[in-house]
Design a protein around this motif. Structure first.
Motif, PDB file in Angstrom:
ATOM      1  N   LEU A 195       1.003  -1.475   0.093  1.00 30.17           N
ATOM      2  CA  LEU A 195       0.105   0.153   0.102  1.00 30.17           C
ATOM      3  C   LEU A 195       0.960   1.238   0.004  1.00 30.17           C
ATOM      4  N   LEU A 228       0.510   3.436  -3.090  1.00 27.07           N
ATOM      5  CA  LEU A 228      -0.019   4.647  -2.618  1.00 27.07           C
ATOM      6  C   LEU A 228       0.703   6.064  -3.638  1.00 27.07           C
ATOM      7  N   VAL A 287      -0.690   9.384  -3.956  1.00 26.90           N
ATOM      8  CA  VAL A 287      -1.801   9.546  -2.489  1.00 26.90           C
ATOM      9  C   VAL A 287      -1.177   9.288  -1.678  1.00 26.90           C
ATOM     10  N   MET A 296      -1.203   8.569   2.354  1.00 26.56           N
ATOM     11  CA  MET A 296      -1.314   7.346   3.348  1.00 26.56           C
ATOM     12  C   MET A 296      -1.308   8.285   4.493  1.00 26.56           C
ATOM     13  N   LEU A 334      -5.581  -0.530  -3.944  1.00 26.60           N
ATOM     14  CA  LEU A 334      -4.589   0.567  -4.982  1.00 26.60           C
ATOM     15  C   LEU A 334      -5.298   1.074  -5.987  1.00 26.60           C
ATOM     16  N   GLY A 390      -7.963   3.070  -4.555  1.00 25.87           N
ATOM     17  CA  GLY A 390      -7.104   5.269  -4.126  1.00 25.87           C
ATOM     18  C   GLY A 390      -7.047   6.170  -4.885  1.00 25.87           C
ATOM     19  N   LEU A 438      -8.695   6.823   3.020  1.00 26.96           N
ATOM     20  CA  LEU A 438      -7.523   7.381   2.912  1.00 26.96           C
ATOM     21  C   LEU A 438      -7.641   8.897   2.922  1.00 26.96           C
TER      22      LEU A 438
END
Length: 231
Positions: free
Chosen positions: A5, A9, A14, A16, A55, A58, A88
């Motif tokens: 993750l 991400l 992105v 977390m 993912l 996300g 998230l």
């Protein structure tokens, strides 16, 4: 899972939040357990779920700014993408809508277990007039072809808001097919964001439609009419 993750991400651009990895892992544990008797997803196993569910969902946070937005996830099923987006992006005000009671019950179980403040509603989008025009963002994943999705989802979007449809690697054919529906329902194509799901060969798309005008009052129609006479 946490390593997958964090790296995935980061590759998607992105962030977390603190505690999100533990929440996603707990989400996966509940999903795996309930999937034995409820048939919630065909994707199983820690790594595949982390990549192809978490993912993938996300990635929408890299395609659109959802901070503080009021969001409706239509046909949310086991909570994709809605629950992942809420974990998230905790500032998201999330409502999930699904037609099956067992799925809504599962969503509620997950939200309670993870301490998520979400609304989980049972209903069909075309029969949920009380939700019309109330959301900054509406999302949908693996529900229907885009022309049908537009009629289901665009009426729920506020003027100036976004409808984000999760699609496969080549949404161009569906966009062409849906061009009349998009115009008729008061929207325009803002952009299409294509992304590779980290750690896989999968390339998916987020189709972003901006609500530029009102949706005529006669839409959405009943599902049977919608499918027989699509826009």
């Amino acid at each position: 899972m946490e390593e997958i993750l964090r790296e995935g991400l980061a590759a998607l651009g992105v962030a977390m939040p603190e505690g999100a990895a533990a929440q996603l892992r707990r989400y996966w544990e509940i999903l795996e357990e309930r999937n034995k008797v409820m048939n919630l997803t065909a994707i199983t196993g820690e790594e595949d779920c982390a990549r192809l569910h978490f993912l993938d969902c996300g990635a929408l946070l890299g395609a659109a700014d959802l901070r503080g937005r009021r969001c409706l996830d239509v046909g949310s099923g086991a909570g994709f993408p809605g629950i992942v987006l809420k974990i998230l992006e905790p500032t998201l005000e999330l409502t999930m809508l699904d037609s099956q009671r067992k799925r809504v019950d599962f969503q509620q179980e997950v939200c309670v277990a993870l301490g998520l403040d979400c609304r989980c509603l049972q209903g069909r989008a075309e029969e949920s007039a009380e939700l019309r025009g109330r959301f900054d963002v509406v999302t949908s994943r693996a529900v229907a072809r885009l022309n049908l999705l537009c009629e289901l989802c665009l009426p729920m979007v506020k003027k100036g808001g976004l409808f984000v449809a999760m699609k496969g690697p080549a949404p161009e054919e569906e966009l062409e097919e849906a061009a009349h529906a998009i115009r008729t329902l008061g929207a325009e194509v803002e952009r299409v964001v294509k992304y590779a799901v980290p750690g896989t060969d999968a390339v998916h798309s987020a189709v972003l439609l901006r609500k530029s005008g009102p949706t005529p009052a006669q839409y959405p129609r009943r599902w049977a009419k919608m499918t027989k006479f699509p826009l």
